[in-house]
Design an enzyme around this catalytic site. Structure first.
Site, short mmCIF file in Angstrom:
data_model
loop_
_atom_site.label_atom_id
_atom_site.label_comp_id
_atom_site.label_asym_id
_atom_site.label_seq_id
_atom_site.Cartn_x
_atom_site.Cartn_y
_atom_site.Cartn_z
N GLY A 1 -1.69 7.90 6.84
CA GLY A 1 -1.86 8.59 5.56
C GLY A 1 -1.93 7.57 4.44
O GLY A 1 -1.50 6.42 4.62
N CYS B 1 5.86 2.90 5.78
CA CYS B 1 4.98 3.07 4.63
C CYS B 1 4.18 1.79 4.43
O CYS B 1 4.75 0.69 4.48
CB CYS B 1 5.81 3.36 3.38
N LEU B 2 2.89 1.93 4.21
CA LEU B 2 2.05 0.76 4.00
C LEU B 2 2.47 0.00 2.74
O LEU B 2 2.16 -1.19 2.62
CB LEU B 2 0.58 1.17 3.92
N HIS C 1 5.74 12.95 2.67
CA HIS C 1 5.78 11.51 2.35
C HIS C 1 4.70 11.16 1.32
O HIS C 1 4.96 10.44 0.35
CB HIS C 1 5.61 10.72 3.66
N GLU C 2 3.49 11.69 1.53
CA GLU C 2 2.37 11.37 0.62
C GLU C 2 2.55 12.03 -0.74
O GLU C 2 2.26 11.42 -1.77
CB GLU C 2 1.03 11.80 1.24
N HIS D 1 4.68 10.10 -2.89
CA HIS D 1 3.96 9.01 -3.57
C HIS D 1 3.34 9.51 -4.89
O HIS D 1 3.36 8.79 -5.89
CB HIS D 1 2.83 8.47 -2.70
N GLN E 1 -1.31 4.17 -3.98
CA GLN E 1 -1.08 2.98 -3.15
C GLN E 1 -2.22 1.96 -3.29
O GLN E 1 -2.05 0.80 -2.94
CB GLN E 1 -0.88 3.37 -1.67
#
Ligand code: GNR
Ligand code: NI
Length: 172
Positions: A46, A94-95, A136-137, A140, A51
């Site tokens: 995702g 997480c990236l 999670h997204e 963000h 990000q």
């Protein structure tokens, strides 16, 4: 298409609350294409627009397994409602928090409404990995990282490790 640089914590941009978009047009589809390519290259399952430094309420995702055909999904202006009382625990990564993994508890099921790649309004019940990843997204989009769900002690420890890794990183 283009692979965009991914912002990593601690960076103040990751704490910004992203803005809703007015609608889905070709410029936004270009952003979503670039985000998907960036996510696949990382690799991740995702990615939220912030990000890659774009404060818009846009998410791309693909939960297909490696051996399965790709299943790209796009969520524009997603809104979650009716979260279940029962929780699910996943080990999250997480990236923007590279190489750190911790268990996070979230509602196991919920409802989501959003615009898709074509700009069409959609609505579905979510559970499993889709529920976890979408929460999670959407975090963000609200300036929240998975480490914000951990104790301050664990969070501070992770941020210190990220800063140390960044100091030791030698650019190619
Ligand atoms: O690639 C990712 N894996 C992942 C695993 C468990 C829970 C959430 C995620 S999302 C993450 C990519 C990412 O950072 N998205 O914001
Ligand atoms: Ni993330």
């Amino acid at each position: 298409m283009a692979i965009l640089p991914i912002i990593t914590a601690p960076d103040p941009r990751l704490k910004v609350v992203s803005d809703p978009v007015a609608g889905v047009d070709d410029d936004l589809r270009k952003l979503m294409d670039d985000m998907l390519e960036t996510m696949y290259a990382a690799p991740g399952i995702g990615l939220a627009a912030i990000q890659v430094g774009v404060p818009k309420r846009v998410i791309v995702m693909d939960l297909a397994r490696d051996e399965e055909p790709p299943e790209p999904r796009y969520f524009v202006n997603p809104v979650i409602s009716d979260p279940s009382d029962d929780l699910a625990t996943y080990e999250e990564g997480c990236l923007s928090v590279p190489e750190m993994y911790e268990e996070v508890e979230r509602p196991a099921r919920a409802h989501v409404t959003y615009l898709d790649y074509a700009g069409k309004e959609r609505s579905e019940d979510i559970d499993g990995m889709l529920a976890t990843c979408l929460q999670h997204e959407i975090d963000h989009l609200n300036g929240i990282l998975f480490i914000d769900h951990l104790s301050k002690l664990k969070r501070d420890m992770i941020v210190r490790k990220l800063l140390k890794a960044r100091r030791q990183h030698v650019p190619a």
